[in-house]
Every structure is written in C-alpha cells, then in structure tokens.
Design an enzyme around this catalytic site. Sequence first.
Site, PDB file in Angstrom:
ATOM      1  N   CYS A  77      -8.827  -2.773   0.719  1.00 20.40           N
ATOM      2  CA  CYS A  77      -8.391  -1.370   0.669  1.00 20.40           C
ATOM      3  C   CYS A  77      -7.718  -1.059  -0.661  1.00 20.40           C
ATOM      4  CB  CYS A  77      -7.403  -1.076   1.801  1.00 20.40           C
ATOM      5  SG  CYS A  77      -8.190  -0.789   3.370  1.00 20.40           S
ATOM      6  N   HIS A  78      -8.017   0.121  -1.170  1.00 27.31           N
ATOM      7  CA  HIS A  78      -7.366   0.576  -2.390  1.00 27.31           C
ATOM      8  C   HIS A  78      -5.953   1.079  -2.063  1.00 27.31           C
ATOM      9  CE1 HIS A  78     -11.640   0.915  -3.444  1.00 27.31           C
ATOM     10  NE2 HIS A  78     -11.246   0.803  -4.696  1.00 27.31           N
ATOM     11  N   MET A 114      -8.874   3.812   7.057  1.00 24.27           N
ATOM     12  CA  MET A 114      -8.145   2.573   7.366  1.00 24.27           C
ATOM     13  C   MET A 114      -6.651   2.836   7.491  1.00 24.27           C
ATOM     14  SD  MET A 114     -10.510   0.515   7.878  1.00 24.27           S
ATOM     15  CE  MET A 114      -9.409  -0.800   8.297  1.00 24.27           C
ATOM     16  N   GLU A 115      -6.147   3.767   6.709  1.00 26.74           N
ATOM     17  CA  GLU A 115      -4.723   4.102   6.784  1.00 26.74           C
ATOM     18  C   GLU A 115      -4.390   4.720   8.137  1.00 26.74           C
ATOM     19  OE1 GLU A 115      -5.573   3.140   2.724  1.00 26.74           O
ATOM     20  OE2 GLU A 115      -6.666   4.390   4.135  1.00 26.74           O
ATOM     21  N   ASP A 129       6.513  -3.855  21.168  1.00 25.43           N
ATOM     22  CA  ASP A 129       7.647  -4.686  20.763  1.00 25.43           C
ATOM     23  C   ASP A 129       8.959  -4.177  21.358  1.00 25.43           C
ATOM     24  OD1 ASP A 129       9.056  -6.728  19.163  1.00 25.43           O
ATOM     25  OD2 ASP A 129       9.812  -4.988  18.062  1.00 25.43           O
TER      26      ASP A 129
END
Length: 169
Positions: A77-78, A114-115, A129
């Site tokens: 990824c950039h 992707m972000e 969590d």
Amino acid sequence: MIEKLTHFDSKGQAVMVDVTAKAETKRTAIAKGRIRVSPDTMRAILEGTAKKGDVLGVARVAGIMGVKRTSDLIPMCHPLLLGKCTVDFRIFEELGEIEAVCTASLTGQTGVEMEALTGVSVALLTIYDMCKAIDKRMEITGIHLAKKTGGKSGEFVNDPEFEEARADD
C-alpha cells in the site's frame, strides 16, 4: 478475461504499483463489517458500563488510526495523504450486532479501499478487545468494500444500501 495482478512484475516478484503517471482524482471508499455480541455485551456497550470505558468512542478513534497506518500494515500500500476519514456505528440490538462503517476519501493517484477496510477491521477488533472480559464468543463478520468512487475504474457498488441509492438517481 483474467485481469493481470498489479502487484507483481514480469518475473513474478512483488512490487508496489507505479502510480506516477496516473491522474489525481477524488476517490472515496466505504467499507462495512459487523461484530455479533451477547446481550450482556450489547447492554454494557449501550449503557457505557464496560470496564474499559466508552467502547464505541475508543473503537472510532482506533479505526481512524488504523486508516492512517494502513501502509505500515499492508506491504504494497502507498502512504496516502487522506482528505477525510470517518468511522460510524449502527446498532442492531435485536440481532445482537454492531456494524462499523468506515469512509475514507482523498484526491490522489490511488484509491483508499484498503484504508477503509483496515479502518473497519481495527474498529471491530477494538470492540472485541474492550469487551472480551464479558464475551469471548464475539464474532466479527462480513467485512467488505461497500462502495468506491473515483479513479480509472470509476464507481463500484457492492452493497444493497448503495444499489438502492443509485437506482433513485
């Protein structure tokens, strides 16, 4: 027709895609995913009684932080100069589910899919969590790219919510 994978060179070696010749366009990606929780966990989240604090508030910040760190996590990824990022939640109490929705946008030479997917994943993992002391059986499911706009390939819709909105245009 099989499309060529872009993250490999002619020798089959992994490479970062060269985007230097691409035009800058406004690009947006929306990703979604859900976490299924027990009634006790849902109650703790909604009433703010989880021992670790404001579950959705912390998960929102964690999701945004995940978006900003995507290029550190996904090797090809950039690093991107993001214009905007949001993480929102929809509560489906009757189903025992919380949906995370991440929207990322920028003006640039490569997309933000992707972000957005990373933002949703990190937000949902943070809920897990923060609530695992109550419910270790929580299940994260359905993470997907719901919509993207911009770039050479234009608009992509992969979610009934956005299909209906497109049909109304």
